[in-house]
Scaffold this motif. Structure first.
Motif: not given
Length: 423
Positions: A128, A187-189, A235-236, A254, A258-259, A262, A310
């Motif tokens: 990140y 991680g997605q972020n 995400e994870h 994290r 679901v966020t 994003h 979230t």
């Protein structure tokens, strides 16, 4: 359709982004953000202070600087320099110096996460953070900063050698200071922000390898995972990129479930990626539209307004707080989608999002944007203290002002060139 009419009356259908008053409003909001962040953020001992709600240093005595904070300030003030905001150049210099001489680990390579006046407080190497180093270097290159080429080459090599997993087309998440493994989490972020940075690096250098990597990440995170999940961004993951729905991590970086924010961020990034890739990957525009719609349908609170932070996998809110950055990202996405899609939906939401920001998120009394609101839109600070950064809000103000042709920095330069040609 959630909480808004589906078509605009002809009398009010021209886009806000083409109206002189709205354009002035956006530039004024951007300038207010620069006013709020510029002088108080500058830490004379290097790097930048985080600010409280009043715009004062959160911990002036021995402030911790995290790499994503330092780099976002460089990126934001590079934007300031490109649009002609006086004072921006010194902020870029100050930040670039700190990244290169303090965050960069001369012994092991890479860039450490956290520092204070006494040295390293968190020596881990995070994907990140490295994504934002690449973004800062790319933006600094566009304003001609002398360290930019060196830094961009350095961080590119580190990402390639340490983080990039060629087999899957995405980055590994994090390492200890000496590059030993500390987790198998994926991680997605970090990959989403690297997509943003890779596009900026491609625009700054013209090197295709950056674009190819960005397309591979989008393929994995969105085409392979988000689309089959009903356009919800997972995400994870474990080290084999198998979704981990039970994952519980840091609420800030994290969060579980679901966020929606994003999905909104990805909606814009996919449109940018589609354009930069010569519009050949048509799946991206369809995914972008659907990510945006799903985030609105599932994440927008129809009672009070604002996005729930979230949701669980049954689409129920987990964290009901409303943060500033999903609204900012939604504005940028709506502006981008409106530029390519005649459906009034995106324009209606563009207006609705600015209504919400103006009435609830922008702190008219003190400056900046309130970082966190309760479910019923009262200021709170359960997750965030103070006003964490200029980056999301600034881009929300400026993306709609420039051609939807790629990253904001490159679009500003393109617009300036167009103006020059007309003179």
């Amino acid at each position: 359709m959630t909480d808004a009419n589906t078509t605009l009356p002809k009398t009010n259908s021209s886009p806000w982004t083409s109206r002189p008053f709205h354009r002035q409003y956006l530039m004024r909001q951007a300038n207010n953000l620069f006013d709020f962040f510029e002088a108080p953020s500058l830490n004379p001992k290097g790097g930048f202070f985080e600010l409280d709600d009043e715009g004062k240093a959160l911990s002036a005595a021995n402030s911790t600087r995290q790499v994503h904070g330092t780099t976002r300030m460089v990126h934001s003030f590079a934007i300031g320099s490109l649009i002609g905001r006086p004072g921006s150049g010194e902020m870029v210099d100050h930040g670039m110096d700190y990244i290169w001489n303090k965050h960069r680990d001369a012994k092991h390579g890479g860039y450490v996460w956290g520092l204070d006046d006494n040295g390293v407080t968190d020596g881990t190497k995070q994907a990140y953070g490295h994504a934002f180093v690449m973004l800062a270097a790319s933006s600094a290159k566009l304003v001609g900063h002398p360290l930019a080429d060196k830094m961009l080459a350095d961080v590119t090599e580190v990402i390639e050698r340490r983080f990039w997993d060629e087999k899957v087309g995405a980055v590994r998440e994090e390492f200890a200071n000496d590059w030993s493994q500390i987790t198998t989490y994926r991680g997605q972020n970090s990959n989403m922000h690297l997509t943003e940075a890779l596009m900026a690096a491609y625009e700054a250098t013209g090197e295709k390898a950056y674009l190819t990597k960005a397309e591979r990440i989008a393929e994995l995170i969105i085409a392979k995972h988000a689309v089959p999940l009903g356009h919800r961004v997972a995400e994870h993951f474990d080290e084999n990129w198998v979704l981990d729905k039970q994952y519980l991590g840091s609420e800030m970086f994290r969060p579980s479930g679901v966020t929606p924010g994003h999905a909104l961020e990805w909606a814009r990034l996919l449109m940018q990626l589609w354009i930069l890739g010569d519009k050949r990957l048509s799946w991206m525009t369809d995914a972008a539209r659907n990510l945006f719609r799903q985030a609105i349908e599932l994440g927008w609170d129809t009672q009070h307004g604002g996005f729930f932070y979230t949701l669980d996998w049954d689409n129920k809110p987990i964290m009901r707080e409303k943060l500033w950055w999903p609204v900012a990202e939604a504005i940028g996405a709506a502006a981008f989608l409106s530029a390519y899609d005649r459906d009034d939906y995106f324009q209606i939401w563009y207006r609705k999002l600015w209504d919400h920001a103006e009435n609830h998120v922008i702190d008219h009394a003190r400056g900046g944007w309130l970082s966190e609101l309760t479910e019923d839109l009262k200021p709170t600070s359960r997750l965030f203290t103070g006003k964490p950064d200029i980056y999301h809000a600034l881009q929300a103000c400026l993306i709609p002002l420039y051609p939807a042709t790629g990253s904001l920095t490159a679009a500003i330069i393109e617009a300036e060139h167009t103006v020059k040609q007309h003179h």
